[in-house]
Design a protein around this motif. Structure first.
Motif, PDB file in Angstrom:
ATOM      1  N   ARG A 192       0.841  -1.191   0.000  1.00  0.00           N
ATOM      2  CA  ARG A 192       0.000   0.000   0.000  1.00  0.00           C
ATOM      3  C   ARG A 192       0.877   1.241   0.000  1.00  0.00           C
ATOM      4  N   ASP A 193       0.284   2.317  -0.489  1.00  0.00           N
ATOM      5  CA  ASP A 193       0.921   3.626  -0.480  1.00  0.00           C
ATOM      6  C   ASP A 193      -0.083   4.588   0.143  1.00  0.00           C
ATOM      7  N   ASN A 194       0.104   4.890   1.410  1.00  0.00           N
ATOM      8  CA  ASN A 194      -0.875   5.727   2.116  1.00  0.00           C
ATOM      9  C   ASN A 194      -0.872   7.166   1.609  1.00  0.00           C
ATOM     10  N   ALA A 195       0.229   7.601   1.077  1.00  0.00           N
ATOM     11  CA  ALA A 195       0.283   8.959   0.534  1.00  0.00           C
ATOM     12  C   ALA A 195      -0.593   9.101  -0.707  1.00  0.00           C
ATOM     13  N   LYS A 196      -0.790   7.998  -1.411  1.00  0.00           N
ATOM     14  CA  LYS A 196      -1.593   8.012  -2.633  1.00  0.00           C
ATOM     15  C   LYS A 196      -2.956   7.362  -2.450  1.00  0.00           C
ATOM     16  N   ASN A 197      -3.253   6.876  -1.242  1.00  0.00           N
ATOM     17  CA  ASN A 197      -4.515   6.166  -0.984  1.00  0.00           C
ATOM     18  C   ASN A 197      -4.695   4.978  -1.924  1.00  0.00           C
ATOM     19  N   MET A 198      -3.631   4.222  -2.088  1.00  0.00           N
ATOM     20  CA  MET A 198      -3.648   3.103  -3.013  1.00  0.00           C
ATOM     21  C   MET A 198      -3.226   1.821  -2.310  1.00  0.00           C
ATOM     22  N   VAL A 199      -3.802   0.710  -2.739  1.00  0.00           N
ATOM     23  CA  VAL A 199      -3.336  -0.607  -2.336  1.00  0.00           C
ATOM     24  C   VAL A 199      -3.127  -1.424  -3.604  1.00  0.00           C
ATOM     25  N   TYR A 200      -2.141  -2.295  -3.570  1.00  0.00           N
ATOM     26  CA  TYR A 200      -1.761  -3.046  -4.759  1.00  0.00           C
ATOM     27  C   TYR A 200      -1.731  -4.541  -4.459  1.00  0.00           C
ATOM     28  N   LEU A 201      -1.894  -5.314  -5.511  1.00  0.00           N
ATOM     29  CA  LEU A 201      -1.701  -6.751  -5.416  1.00  0.00           C
ATOM     30  C   LEU A 201      -0.856  -7.171  -6.609  1.00  0.00           C
ATOM     31  N   GLN A 202       0.408  -7.463  -6.338  1.00  0.00           N
ATOM     32  CA  GLN A 202       1.296  -7.967  -7.375  1.00  0.00           C
ATOM     33  C   GLN A 202       1.120  -9.474  -7.454  1.00  0.00           C
ATOM     34  N   MET A 203       0.767  -9.954  -8.639  1.00  0.00           N
ATOM     35  CA  MET A 203       0.491 -11.375  -8.828  1.00  0.00           C
ATOM     36  C   MET A 203       1.486 -11.934  -9.819  1.00  0.00           C
ATOM     37  N   ASN A 204       2.304 -12.849  -9.358  1.00  0.00           N
ATOM     38  CA  ASN A 204       3.300 -13.502 -10.197  1.00  0.00           C
ATOM     39  C   ASN A 204       3.006 -14.987 -10.324  1.00  0.00           C
ATOM     40  N   SER A 205       3.626 -15.609 -11.289  1.00  0.00           N
ATOM     41  CA  SER A 205       3.456 -17.062 -11.504  1.00  0.00           C
ATOM     42  C   SER A 205       1.980 -17.438 -11.512  1.00  0.00           C
ATOM     43  N   LEU A 206       1.221 -16.705 -12.268  1.00  0.00           N
ATOM     44  CA  LEU A 206      -0.225 -16.922 -12.286  1.00  0.00           C
ATOM     45  C   LEU A 206      -0.586 -18.282 -12.851  1.00  0.00           C
ATOM     46  N   LYS A 207      -1.655 -18.840 -12.289  1.00  0.00           N
ATOM     47  CA  LYS A 207      -2.155 -20.147 -12.687  1.00  0.00           C
ATOM     48  C   LYS A 207      -3.591 -20.006 -13.185  1.00  0.00           C
ATOM     49  N   PRO A 208      -4.059 -20.929 -14.009  1.00  0.00           N
ATOM     50  CA  PRO A 208      -5.461 -20.861 -14.467  1.00  0.00           C
ATOM     51  C   PRO A 208      -6.442 -20.801 -13.298  1.00  0.00           C
ATOM     52  N   GLU A 209      -6.129 -21.443 -12.199  1.00  0.00           N
ATOM     53  CA  GLU A 209      -7.029 -21.423 -11.051  1.00  0.00           C
ATOM     54  C   GLU A 209      -7.075 -20.075 -10.332  1.00  0.00           C
ATOM     55  N   ASP A 210      -6.222 -19.138 -10.727  1.00  0.00           N
ATOM     56  CA  ASP A 210      -6.292 -17.784 -10.198  1.00  0.00           C
ATOM     57  C   ASP A 210      -7.338 -16.946 -10.932  1.00  0.00           C
ATOM     58  N   THR A 211      -7.914 -17.490 -11.978  1.00  0.00           N
ATOM     59  CA  THR A 211      -8.947 -16.780 -12.726  1.00  0.00           C
ATOM     60  C   THR A 211     -10.132 -16.472 -11.820  1.00  0.00           C
ATOM     61  N   ALA A 212     -10.480 -15.196 -11.741  1.00  0.00           N
ATOM     62  CA  ALA A 212     -11.551 -14.760 -10.839  1.00  0.00           C
ATOM     63  C   ALA A 212     -11.769 -13.265 -11.003  1.00  0.00           C
ATOM     64  N   VAL A 213     -12.851 -12.806 -10.417  1.00  0.00           N
ATOM     65  CA  VAL A 213     -13.034 -11.373 -10.224  1.00  0.00           C
ATOM     66  C   VAL A 213     -12.395 -11.033  -8.875  1.00  0.00           C
ATOM     67  N   TYR A 214     -11.512 -10.053  -8.893  1.00  0.00           N
ATOM     68  CA  TYR A 214     -10.783  -9.658  -7.689  1.00  0.00           C
ATOM     69  C   TYR A 214     -11.372  -8.372  -7.129  1.00  0.00           C
ATOM     70  N   TYR A 215     -11.614  -8.380  -5.821  1.00  0.00           N
ATOM     71  CA  TYR A 215     -12.208  -7.245  -5.136  1.00  0.00           C
ATOM     72  C   TYR A 215     -11.261  -6.719  -4.064  1.00  0.00           C
TER      73      TYR A 215
END
Length: 120
Positions: A71-94
């Motif tokens: 997260r970057d509190n100065a920018k009011n942002m949160v991130y999710l870095q996703m590496n080595s993605l798999k087909p089972e990671d397919t989804a709507v992310y909230y």
């Protein structure tokens, strides 16, 4: 409170994506944030969470070592870095705010979701 998640898309297995979530309308830096996901036909499930300070994080076993929440509190942002993605990671992310928890009912506010599709 408004949360806007974006950054989803189509990626091949083994690839990477970074999701972003912009938060407005509250004191962002004082609350934990979480990412959840929902695949077709499945219940929404926990992915990752981060405390207000960013010092502590928690991950679902299925993504440990592959995903990183930040997260970057100065920018009011949160991130999710996703590496080595798999087909089972397919989804709507909230993204969600209001807690540091693996339980979705502990979160008060939710973004609209961004679709991640991982092809094999």
């Amino acid at each position: 409170v408004q949360l806007q998640a974006y950054g989803g898309g189509l990626v091949q297995a083994g690839g990477s994506l970074r999701l972003s979530c912009a938060c407005s309308g509250r004191t962002f830096s004082t609350y934990g944030m979480g990412w959840f996901r929902q695949s077709p036909g499945k219940e929404r499930g926990f992915v990752a969470a981060i405390t207000w300070s960013g010092r502590s994080t928690n991950y679902a076993d299925s993504v440990k070592g592959r995903f990183t929440i930040s997260r970057d509190n100065a920018k009011n942002m949160v991130y999710l870095q996703m590496n080595s993605l798999k087909p089972e990671d397919t989804a709507v992310y909230y993204c969600a705010t209001g807690s540091y928890s693996a339980r979705d009912y502990d979160y008060a506010y939710w973004g609209q979701g961004t679709l991640v599709t991982v092809s094999s």
